[in-house]
Structures are given as structure tokens and as C-alpha cells.
Design a protein around this motif. Structure first.
Motif, mmCIF file in Angstrom:
data_model
loop_
_atom_site.group_PDB
_atom_site.id
_atom_site.type_symbol
_atom_site.label_atom_id
_atom_site.label_comp_id
_atom_site.label_asym_id
_atom_site.label_seq_id
_atom_site.Cartn_x
_atom_site.Cartn_y
_atom_site.Cartn_z
ATOM 1 N N VAL A 74 0.863 -1.186 0.000
ATOM 2 C CA VAL A 74 0.000 0.000 0.000
ATOM 3 C C VAL A 74 0.899 1.236 0.000
ATOM 4 O O VAL A 74 1.768 1.386 0.865
ATOM 5 C CB VAL A 74 -0.926 0.014 1.241
ATOM 6 N N GLY A 75 0.687 2.127 -0.956
ATOM 7 C CA GLY A 75 1.459 3.370 -1.057
ATOM 8 C C GLY A 75 0.609 4.525 -0.562
ATOM 9 O O GLY A 75 -0.462 4.792 -1.115
ATOM 10 N N ALA A 91 5.563 4.975 1.603
ATOM 11 C CA ALA A 91 4.963 6.310 1.690
ATOM 12 C C ALA A 91 5.759 7.335 0.920
ATOM 13 O O ALA A 91 6.967 7.193 0.716
ATOM 14 C CB ALA A 91 4.899 6.736 3.156
ATOM 15 N N TYR A 92 5.038 8.381 0.497
ATOM 16 C CA TYR A 92 5.698 9.570 -0.023
ATOM 17 C C TYR A 92 5.097 10.773 0.700
ATOM 18 O O TYR A 92 3.873 10.897 0.817
ATOM 19 C CB TYR A 92 5.499 9.740 -1.537
ATOM 20 N N ASP A 93 5.925 11.613 1.209
ATOM 21 C CA ASP A 93 5.495 12.877 1.817
ATOM 22 C C ASP A 93 6.664 13.841 1.702
ATOM 23 O O ASP A 93 7.821 13.409 1.639
ATOM 24 C CB ASP A 93 5.125 12.659 3.305
ATOM 25 N N LYS A 94 6.372 15.111 1.692
ATOM 26 C CA LYS A 94 7.457 16.093 1.681
ATOM 27 C C LYS A 94 8.198 16.079 3.014
ATOM 28 O O LYS A 94 9.369 16.390 3.094
ATOM 29 C CB LYS A 94 6.877 17.488 1.441
ATOM 30 N N LEU A 96 5.727 2.466 12.845
ATOM 31 C CA LEU A 96 5.034 1.598 11.877
ATOM 32 C C LEU A 96 6.002 1.003 10.853
ATOM 33 O O LEU A 96 5.589 0.178 10.026
ATOM 34 C CB LEU A 96 3.925 2.375 11.153
ATOM 35 N N GLY A 97 7.248 1.438 10.906
ATOM 36 C CA GLY A 97 8.262 0.864 9.997
ATOM 37 C C GLY A 97 7.986 1.135 8.531
ATOM 38 O O GLY A 97 8.333 0.337 7.655
ATOM 39 N N MET A 98 7.357 2.267 8.237
ATOM 40 C CA MET A 98 7.042 2.566 6.827
ATOM 41 C C MET A 98 8.300 2.998 6.089
ATOM 42 O O MET A 98 9.157 3.673 6.637
ATOM 43 C CB MET A 98 5.991 3.676 6.748
ATOM 44 N N ASP A 99 8.319 2.636 4.849
ATOM 45 C CA ASP A 99 9.463 2.927 3.996
ATOM 46 C C ASP A 99 9.126 4.185 3.183
ATOM 47 O O ASP A 99 8.196 4.168 2.373
ATOM 48 C CB ASP A 99 9.561 1.720 3.035
ATOM 49 N N TYR A 100 9.846 5.296 3.421
ATOM 50 C CA TYR A 100 9.617 6.499 2.599
ATOM 51 C C TYR A 100 10.381 6.354 1.288
ATOM 52 O O TYR A 100 11.579 6.053 1.289
ATOM 53 C CB TYR A 100 10.053 7.755 3.349
ATOM 54 N N VAL A 101 9.687 6.518 0.188
ATOM 55 C CA VAL A 101 10.286 6.349 -1.137
ATOM 56 C C VAL A 101 9.959 7.584 -1.970
ATOM 57 O O VAL A 101 9.170 8.433 -1.548
ATOM 58 C CB VAL A 101 9.732 5.071 -1.840
ATOM 59 N N SER A 102 10.544 7.667 -3.174
ATOM 60 C CA SER A 102 10.195 8.789 -4.046
ATOM 61 C C SER A 102 8.778 8.555 -4.586
ATOM 62 O O SER A 102 8.259 7.433 -4.552
ATOM 63 C CB SER A 102 11.184 8.884 -5.210
ATOM 64 N N GLN A 103 8.183 9.626 -5.101
ATOM 65 C CA GLN A 103 6.829 9.493 -5.655
ATOM 66 C C GLN A 103 6.808 8.461 -6.803
ATOM 67 O O GLN A 103 5.907 7.635 -6.891
ATOM 68 C CB GLN A 103 6.364 10.855 -6.152
ATOM 69 N N ASP A 104 7.833 8.493 -7.638
ATOM 70 C CA ASP A 104 7.893 7.560 -8.767
ATOM 71 C C ASP A 104 8.023 6.111 -8.285
ATOM 72 O O ASP A 104 7.403 5.202 -8.837
ATOM 73 C CB ASP A 104 9.077 7.893 -9.690
ATOM 74 N N GLN A 105 8.851 5.910 -7.241
ATOM 75 C CA GLN A 105 8.989 4.545 -6.702
ATOM 76 C C GLN A 105 7.658 4.062 -6.136
ATOM 77 O O GLN A 105 7.279 2.907 -6.309
ATOM 78 C CB GLN A 105 10.058 4.510 -5.608
ATOM 79 N N LEU A 106 6.962 4.973 -5.467
ATOM 80 C CA LEU A 106 5.652 4.600 -4.912
ATOM 81 C C LEU A 106 4.704 4.196 -6.033
ATOM 82 O O LEU A 106 4.033 3.165 -5.959
ATOM 83 C CB LEU A 106 5.082 5.754 -4.089
ATOM 84 N N PHE A 107 4.680 4.995 -7.104
ATOM 85 C CA PHE A 107 3.793 4.677 -8.226
ATOM 86 C C PHE A 107 4.105 3.283 -8.788
ATOM 87 O O PHE A 107 3.206 2.522 -9.113
ATOM 88 C CB PHE A 107 3.935 5.716 -9.344
ATOM 89 N N SER A 108 5.400 2.972 -8.901
ATOM 90 C CA SER A 108 5.751 1.715 -9.584
ATOM 91 C C SER A 108 5.645 0.492 -8.676
ATOM 92 O O SER A 108 5.470 -0.617 -9.156
ATOM 93 C CB SER A 108 7.157 1.805 -10.191
ATOM 94 N N ARG A 109 5.710 0.700 -7.332
ATOM 95 C CA ARG A 109 5.730 -0.466 -6.434
ATOM 96 C C ARG A 109 4.383 -0.794 -5.794
ATOM 97 O O ARG A 109 4.163 -1.930 -5.363
ATOM 98 C CB ARG A 109 6.756 -0.235 -5.326
ATOM 99 N N ASP A 142 0.508 -1.718 -4.946
ATOM 100 C CA ASP A 142 -0.688 -2.378 -5.497
ATOM 101 C C ASP A 142 -1.912 -1.501 -5.238
ATOM 102 O O ASP A 142 -2.878 -1.526 -5.998
ATOM 103 C CB ASP A 142 -0.892 -3.735 -4.805
ATOM 104 N N ILE A 143 -1.853 -0.780 -4.117
ATOM 105 C CA ILE A 143 -2.946 0.130 -3.749
ATOM 106 C C ILE A 143 -2.313 1.485 -3.441
ATOM 107 O O ILE A 143 -1.359 1.553 -2.665
ATOM 108 C CB ILE A 143 -3.692 -0.385 -2.486
ATOM 109 N N ILE A 144 -2.839 2.536 -4.059
ATOM 110 C CA ILE A 144 -2.323 3.890 -3.805
ATOM 111 C C ILE A 144 -3.438 4.706 -3.168
ATOM 112 O O ILE A 144 -4.558 4.751 -3.701
ATOM 113 C CB ILE A 144 -1.853 4.562 -5.116
ATOM 114 N N THR A 145 -3.159 5.313 -2.024
ATOM 115 C CA THR A 145 -4.201 6.097 -1.370
ATOM 116 C C THR A 145 -3.682 7.502 -1.067
ATOM 117 O O THR A 145 -2.551 7.670 -0.615
ATOM 118 C CB THR A 145 -4.771 5.345 -0.131
ATOM 119 N N LEU A 146 -4.505 8.509 -1.377
ATOM 120 C CA LEU A 146 -4.058 9.912 -1.333
ATOM 121 C C LEU A 146 -4.543 10.615 -0.064
ATOM 122 O O LEU A 146 -5.756 10.652 0.195
ATOM 123 C CB LEU A 146 -4.599 10.665 -2.553
#
Ligand code: NAD
Length: 332
Positions: free
Chosen positions: A147-148, A172-175, A185-198, A200-204
Motif C-alpha cells: 500500500v502506497g 509512503a511519499y510525503d514532503k 510503523l516501519g514505513m518505507d519512505y520512497v520517491s513518488q515515482d517509486q511509490l507509483f511503480s511499487r 498495489d494500492i495507492i491512497t491519497l
């Protein structure tokens, strides 16, 4: 403070009257939205109480200032419908309700995910009609899916907690990184593009700003996995709806769940049963079996509406008493 209350619904009156049981506030309720045409109703009111689809652009604010409006009390978190710089220049103070129940919006977000995935709306109709076939109802395990989350503030964090309970992988992506999301929660912050490509579910869950306008566009969709699920309970214009329609037609987007729509002002919150829908883009969206639309109801729980009423009136009282305004919206 005499307050002109726009876009009133019966449930608003119930909760605001309860919060104003001591009669400290003089509230005049109007059903109409605040627009250039209806602003005259606020004449003589030093406070205007507005909601998500009320228009507070420069021209409305100039006219309100001339009529004596000093305070705009937003009964919502988002303030993308307000020209804050113009308000500041005109000496109008803006206050809002920054947090009332992130749980309400996060839980509705997950409701959209589950409904789209397990097709419970189709299943319910079928069973009522005596059709017990499972054809077309095949879902997928959310467990183990990625989940991104775009925007890890209050609502993004609540959504992350729920999805963690489902056994999802969270990216996650955030500024700005949220230390709770990252460390607890151990979330992995990635670039916006990485989030898009990885994902399965994207929530804004980020605000609508000039930089986030049409964040989900043709380019972004092209980078996503085939059959991706996109959920938007934040603000409609985060998604370029025409690009989303192309993505749905090509099969790239497998599921789209939205509680907000970029042109929702003229559609949502009203019973339009017997009216002709003139928005062809919205009409097209409603034809997809894998699109679920709700009419800006993610915030709509008893707890959230009660808290909105209490905080809005507290904001007005604080202004009247010249206290420090914890919930003021300031110009950049
Ligand atoms: P918040 O301020 O707590 O969190 C917003 C997050 O977005 C912050 O972490 C911020 O850093 C991040 N952000 C800012 N710019 C960004 C960018 N360019 N890219 C990625 N992330 C960015 O707000 P919240 O309470 O979590 O609310 C989020 C949004 O939800 C609000 O802006 C509002 O539009 C929407 N909302 C919708 C409903 C509804 O009923 N559908 C109700 C309440 C709020």
C-alpha cells in the motif's frame, strides 16, 4: 458574533444547535452555498461559517469585507477553496478545524478499498435478487500487498495503522517524514515515482496545493502496476479525472475509489435524482463497474460532526475574546 452559516444541512443544525445550547452564538442558517450571488445574505454578519464547496475566492472576500465580515470560520480541515492571501490583505481572519476525526476518513478509505476489492455492493444486489452466482466477484488478499500512502499526516497515519493490521507492506511519499510512520510503523519512505511503480494500492492523503494538483495524471498512471487500485478521500483535483478514465479504459487502473471529485461543487451534497447530469466526465466515471464513488462523506461520522461543531464555535469564541487563534489559517 452574528454568524451567517452557509451550505446548511439538517444534520449541521442538530450538531451546531447542540454545541450552542447556551445560545452564546447568534447563528443564521442558510441552505444555499456561498457564492458571488448569495454572499449578500451575510450582510451585517461579522462572521461567515463555510464548508468545503463554498466559494471564498478574491471577489467573494472583497464583497464580504465591504459588508463587514471580519472572520471566516471554516467547518472543515482543507482550505483550498479560500484565497488566504486576499483574506489577509482585506483583514479577514480565517480559522478552520484542522483535526476532528482522522479515524472517520481513514476508515472510509478502507471501506472503499474493501468494497472495490470484494465487490460487496454487487454481491448485496445479487443476493437480494436471488442470484447466488460468484462469477465476477473474485477478489484478492489484501494481506501481503503493498500500500502506497501519499501524505502521511493525521489521516495518512491512521490509514497506515489500519493497513498494517491487514498485514500489508507500507510505503509512503510525503514532503516531510512522520517519525511515527517511519519508526513505529516501519514505513518505507520512497520517491513518488517509486511509490507509483511499487504499490498495489495507492491512497491519497495530502492536501490540494498547486504542487499536488493533478498529482495522478497520465505520466503517473503510466508508471503504475497494471490493475492498480487508486483511492482518493482527500481532494478531487489531486486526480486528473480524464487521465483516470483513460487508465480505466486501458485496464491499467483496476479499481478506482473516490470520495471527492474535482468538479464536485455542483453535484455533491444535493439530491439530484430527477436532474439531468450535465457533467459528462462524471457521468462516464459512473459507468465503470470497477469505480466506486461516494459523495464527500468520509468525514461523516457522529463523532466527527460533533467535534466539527464544537471546534468551530470555540474558534469563533476565541476570536471574539481576542485570544490566540490556535486554528488560524495564515498566508504563506
Ligand atoms: P495533515 O495536514 O495532517 O496531513 C497532510 C500531509 O500531507 C502532511 O504530512 C504533509 O506533509 C503532506 N503533504 C503536503 N504536501 C505534500 C506533497 N506535495 N506531497 C505529499 N505529501 C504532502 O492533514 P490530514 O488531516 O491528514 O488531511 C489530509 C487531507 O484530507 C486534507 O488536506 C483534506 O483535503 C482531506 N480531508 C478529506 C475529508 C473528506 O471528508 N473526504 C475530510 C477531512 C480531510
Amino acid at each position: 458574533m452574528k454568524t451567517a452559516f452557509f451550505s446548511t444541512k439538517p444534520y449541521d443544525r442538530v450538531y451546531f444547535d447542540a454545541a450552542n445550547a447556551d445560545g452564546a452564538h447568534e447563528i443564521i442558517y442558510f441552505e444555499t452555498r456561498l457564492t458571488r450571488v448569495t454572499l449578500k445574505l451575510a450582510e451585517g454578519c461579522s462572521c461567515v461559517c463555510a464548508f468545503v464547496n463554498d466559494s471564498l475566492d478574491a471577489s467573494v472576500l472583497i464583497a464580504l469585507a465591504k459588508q463587514g465580515t471580519k472572520l471566516v470560520a471554516l467547518r472543515c480541515a482543507g482550505f483550498n477553496n479560500v484565497d488566504v492571501n486576499s483574506a489577509t490583505d482585506l483583514g479577514i481572519t480565517i480559522v478552520r478545524v484542522p483535526a476532528y476525526s482522522p479515524y472517520a476518513v481513514a476508515e472510509h478509505t478502507v471501506a472503499l478499498m474493501l468494497t472495490l476489492n470484494r465487490k460487496t455492493y454487487w454481491a448485496h444486489s445479487r443476493v437480494r435478487e436471488g442470484n447466488f452466482s460468484l462469477d465476477g466477484l473474485l477478489g484478492f488478499d489484501m494481506h501481503g500487498k503493498t500500500v502506497g500512502i501519499i501524505g502521511t499526516g493525521k489521516i495518512g497515519e491512521c490509514t497506515a495503522r489500519i493497513m498494517q493490521g491487514f498485514g500489508c507492506r507500507l510505503i509512503a511519499y510525503d514532503k516531510y517524514r512522520n517519525p511515527v510512520c517511519e519508526n513505529e510503523l516501519g514505513m518505507d519512505y520512497v520517491s513518488q515515482d517509486q511509490l507509483f511503480s511499487r504499490a498495489d494500492i495507492i491512497t491519497l492523503h495530502c492536501p490540494l496545493l498547486s504542487e499536488t494538483h493533478h498529482l495522478i495524471n497520465h505520466d503517473a498512471i503510466a508508471k503504475m502496476k497494471r490493475d492498480v487500485m487508486i483511492i482518493n478521500t482527500s481532494r478531487g483535483a489531486l486526480i486528473d479525472t480524464k487521465a483516470a478514465i483513460d487508465g480505466l479504459k486501458s485496464g491499467k487502473i483496476g479499481y478506482l475509489g473516490i470520495d471527492v471529485y474535482e468538479e464536485e461543487e455542483d453535484i455533491f451534497f444535493e439530491d439530484k435524482t430527477f436532474e439531468i447530469l450535465t457533467d459528462d466526465v462524471f457521468a462516464r466515471l459512473t459507468t465503470f463497474p470497477n469505480v466506486m464513488i461516494t459523495g464527500h462523506q468520509a468525514y461523516f461520522t457522529r463523532e466527527a460532526v460533533a467535534r466539527i461543531a464544537e471546534t468551530t464555535l470555540e474558534n469563533i469564541t476565541a476570536y471574539e475574546k481576542g485570544k490566540e487563534l490556535a486554528n488560524q489559517v495564515k498566508a504563506d
